[in-house]
Design a protein around this motif. Sequence first.
Motif, mmCIF file in Angstrom:
data_model
loop_
_atom_site.group_PDB
_atom_site.id
_atom_site.type_symbol
_atom_site.label_atom_id
_atom_site.label_comp_id
_atom_site.label_asym_id
_atom_site.label_seq_id
_atom_site.Cartn_x
_atom_site.Cartn_y
_atom_site.Cartn_z
ATOM 1 N N LEU A 166 -52.386 29.704 4.938
ATOM 2 C CA LEU A 166 -51.984 29.594 6.340
ATOM 3 C C LEU A 166 -50.482 29.757 6.500
ATOM 4 O O LEU A 166 -50.014 30.449 7.422
ATOM 5 N N PHE A 167 -49.701 29.152 5.609
ATOM 6 C CA PHE A 167 -48.242 29.227 5.713
ATOM 7 C C PHE A 167 -47.715 30.640 5.461
ATOM 8 O O PHE A 167 -46.665 31.006 5.988
ATOM 9 N N LEU A 168 -48.422 31.419 4.671
ATOM 10 C CA LEU A 168 -47.967 32.772 4.348
ATOM 11 C C LEU A 168 -48.399 33.812 5.374
ATOM 12 O O LEU A 168 -48.010 34.986 5.261
ATOM 13 N N THR A 169 -49.176 33.399 6.376
ATOM 14 C CA THR A 169 -49.656 34.356 7.374
ATOM 15 C C THR A 169 -48.523 35.063 8.119
ATOM 16 O O THR A 169 -48.567 36.289 8.289
ATOM 17 N N PRO A 170 -47.487 34.360 8.613
ATOM 18 C CA PRO A 170 -46.406 35.088 9.313
ATOM 19 C C PRO A 170 -45.719 36.140 8.442
ATOM 20 O O PRO A 170 -45.319 37.191 8.944
ATOM 21 N N TYR A 171 -45.570 35.837 7.151
ATOM 22 C CA TYR A 171 -44.906 36.788 6.256
ATOM 23 C C TYR A 171 -45.801 37.985 5.959
ATOM 24 O O TYR A 171 -45.299 39.081 5.694
ATOM 25 N N ALA A 172 -47.120 37.786 6.016
ATOM 26 C CA ALA A 172 -48.045 38.890 5.751
ATOM 27 C C ALA A 172 -48.157 39.844 6.932
ATOM 28 O O ALA A 172 -48.464 41.020 6.754
ATOM 29 N N LEU A 173 -47.891 39.347 8.142
ATOM 30 C CA LEU A 173 -47.968 40.203 9.317
ATOM 31 C C LEU A 173 -46.760 41.122 9.405
ATOM 32 O O LEU A 173 -45.649 40.722 9.064
ATOM 33 N N PRO A 174 -46.934 42.351 9.869
ATOM 34 C CA PRO A 174 -45.768 43.215 10.113
ATOM 35 C C PRO A 174 -44.854 42.603 11.169
ATOM 36 O O PRO A 174 -45.313 41.927 12.100
ATOM 37 N N GLN A 175 -43.545 42.844 11.029
ATOM 38 C CA GLN A 175 -42.591 42.268 11.973
ATOM 39 C C GLN A 175 -42.869 42.704 13.399
ATOM 40 O O GLN A 175 -42.719 41.913 14.338
ATOM 41 N N TYR A 176 -43.247 43.957 13.584
ATOM 42 C CA TYR A 176 -43.487 44.452 14.937
ATOM 43 C C TYR A 176 -44.655 43.714 15.588
ATOM 44 O O TYR A 176 -44.603 43.376 16.777
ATOM 45 N N VAL A 177 -45.703 43.460 14.822
ATOM 46 C CA VAL A 177 -46.870 42.771 15.371
ATOM 47 C C VAL A 177 -46.495 41.352 15.786
ATOM 48 O O VAL A 177 -46.824 40.890 16.893
ATOM 49 N N GLY A 178 -45.800 40.634 14.903
ATOM 50 C CA GLY A 178 -45.391 39.277 15.233
ATOM 51 C C GLY A 178 -44.442 39.224 16.419
ATOM 52 O O GLY A 178 -44.575 38.371 17.302
ATOM 53 N N ALA A 179 -43.472 40.143 16.476
ATOM 54 C CA ALA A 179 -42.504 40.142 17.583
ATOM 55 C C ALA A 179 -43.183 40.490 18.905
ATOM 56 O O ALA A 179 -42.842 39.906 19.954
ATOM 57 N N ILE A 180 -44.133 41.422 18.889
ATOM 58 C CA ILE A 180 -44.858 41.754 20.124
ATOM 59 C C ILE A 180 -45.653 40.554 20.619
ATOM 60 O O ILE A 180 -45.691 40.250 21.830
ATOM 61 N N ALA A 181 -46.305 39.830 19.704
ATOM 62 C CA ALA A 181 -47.064 38.640 20.096
ATOM 63 C C ALA A 181 -46.145 37.586 20.713
ATOM 64 O O ALA A 181 -46.474 36.982 21.747
ATOM 65 N N TRP A 182 -44.962 37.372 20.103
ATOM 66 C CA TRP A 182 -44.020 36.404 20.660
ATOM 67 C C TRP A 182 -43.475 36.873 22.005
ATOM 68 O O TRP A 182 -43.207 36.055 22.900
ATOM 69 N N THR A 220 -34.731 34.676 19.973
ATOM 70 C CA THR A 220 -34.530 35.488 18.758
ATOM 71 C C THR A 220 -34.512 34.600 17.517
ATOM 72 O O THR A 220 -35.093 34.957 16.478
ATOM 73 N N VAL A 221 -33.867 33.446 17.606
ATOM 74 C CA VAL A 221 -33.824 32.517 16.472
ATOM 75 C C VAL A 221 -35.226 32.022 16.132
ATOM 76 O O VAL A 221 -35.627 31.985 14.953
ATOM 77 N N VAL A 222 -35.988 31.634 17.144
ATOM 78 C CA VAL A 222 -37.336 31.107 16.905
ATOM 79 C C VAL A 222 -38.227 32.146 16.235
ATOM 80 O O VAL A 222 -38.919 31.857 15.242
ATOM 81 N N VAL A 223 -38.213 33.352 16.746
ATOM 82 C CA VAL A 223 -39.063 34.404 16.171
ATOM 83 C C VAL A 223 -38.606 34.742 14.757
ATOM 84 O O VAL A 223 -39.435 34.975 13.859
ATOM 85 N N THR A 224 -37.302 34.753 14.518
ATOM 86 C CA THR A 224 -36.788 35.066 13.181
ATOM 87 C C THR A 224 -37.185 33.993 12.181
ATOM 88 O O THR A 224 -37.617 34.300 11.056
ATOM 89 N N ASN A 290 -35.299 44.858 13.940
ATOM 90 C CA ASN A 290 -36.657 45.013 14.460
ATOM 91 C C ASN A 290 -36.993 43.963 15.513
ATOM 92 O O ASN A 290 -37.537 44.291 16.581
ATOM 93 N N ILE A 291 -36.698 42.701 15.214
ATOM 94 C CA ILE A 291 -37.081 41.624 16.135
ATOM 95 C C ILE A 291 -36.371 41.753 17.482
ATOM 96 O O ILE A 291 -37.026 41.712 18.538
#
Length: 355
Positions: A166-182, A220-224, A290-291
């Motif tokens: 569960l903890f490694l999920t954010p690192y496994a996701l592409p940055q673009y996908v995570g940033a779009i969700a945020w 930006t800090v939170v997403v990073t 990217n973010i």
Amino acid sequence: MPVEPKVKEPPERERSVDDAASARHNGKLTPSERNQRRAQAKVAGQVVQTAGAGRRDRLFPYALIAPASVMELLIHIIPMALGVYIAFLGLNQFTIGNWLQAPFVGLENFVTGLDPDGPIGSQFYAALLRTVVYTLISVGAAWALGMFAAVLLTSKVKGRGFLRTLFLTPYALPQYVGAIAWAFMFNQRDGVINRILVQDLGILDEGPFWLLGGNAFWVTVVVTVWQFWPFAFLMLLAALQNIPDDVYEAAALDGASLWKQFTTITLPMIRQANVVMLLILSLWIFNQFNIPYVLFGPASPPEATLISPLIYEQSFNYWNFGVGGAMSALLLVALVIASAFYIKLVMPKGKALHD
């Protein structure tokens, strides 16, 4: 009847000598000479084969890294050198059509980018200071979360395997996908963050604009932090698993508290991993593009403009490629100097990062 006298046969050695002389006279080799020649040829072949194998063994590692070296040259080295070259050209919207013929302007682009009273230089210093603050906050928060999770999952807690995944999920996701969700979550009108704060919890009367103004920096800090803290967790978890349990047991028998064990055992024994992890994390976050680009688009809000998005804006929004190249060159030199100073400062004398 008279008896013919017997002719005395010559000794064996004399016959062999005579045979050899006769064979040489006839251009032929004796069996012993042929065997000797075969043995010599075999030894010579083995020597040549060994030399060839040794040469192949020496060239084999270079053959393995050749594809990676070529790609590194094409993707990083050549574009980097080209960017430094562009920093000395007057490359803009008027000369981009034939950029090889762009006029050479020397240090003019560097002066423009570093002039604190100029419109570009003032933005550069503000963005540089903002990026330093952003990097310190993001790296510190990512390290704290990663260390807490690594210490927690090193102990015998139930569900460690599930929590690690569960903890490694954010690192496994592409940055673009995570940033779009945020970006959807922080949307002012129908984002889930404002829905929770206004409708569910009633903390705010009206949903604020998270992606505009001063709030954009903290978004930006939170997403990073969300994106990069699993990397810190992974590195620190691997380092903590190399510490023997006997050390903690001995410290506990001596009456050392958990905090004392953390400061006197854990931190010193994972120091090398911390040094490498903090350096890599700082470089990644300081150069982050990217973010902010996904959150805010081609132009970030002034309160959240970092150095990499500023270089992009000057280069592709305003067509000041020469000034953008000068900023990139300055940034490259600053990062090299800062990294060398960091390694020299934190590493003991005579030690290396791989020790």
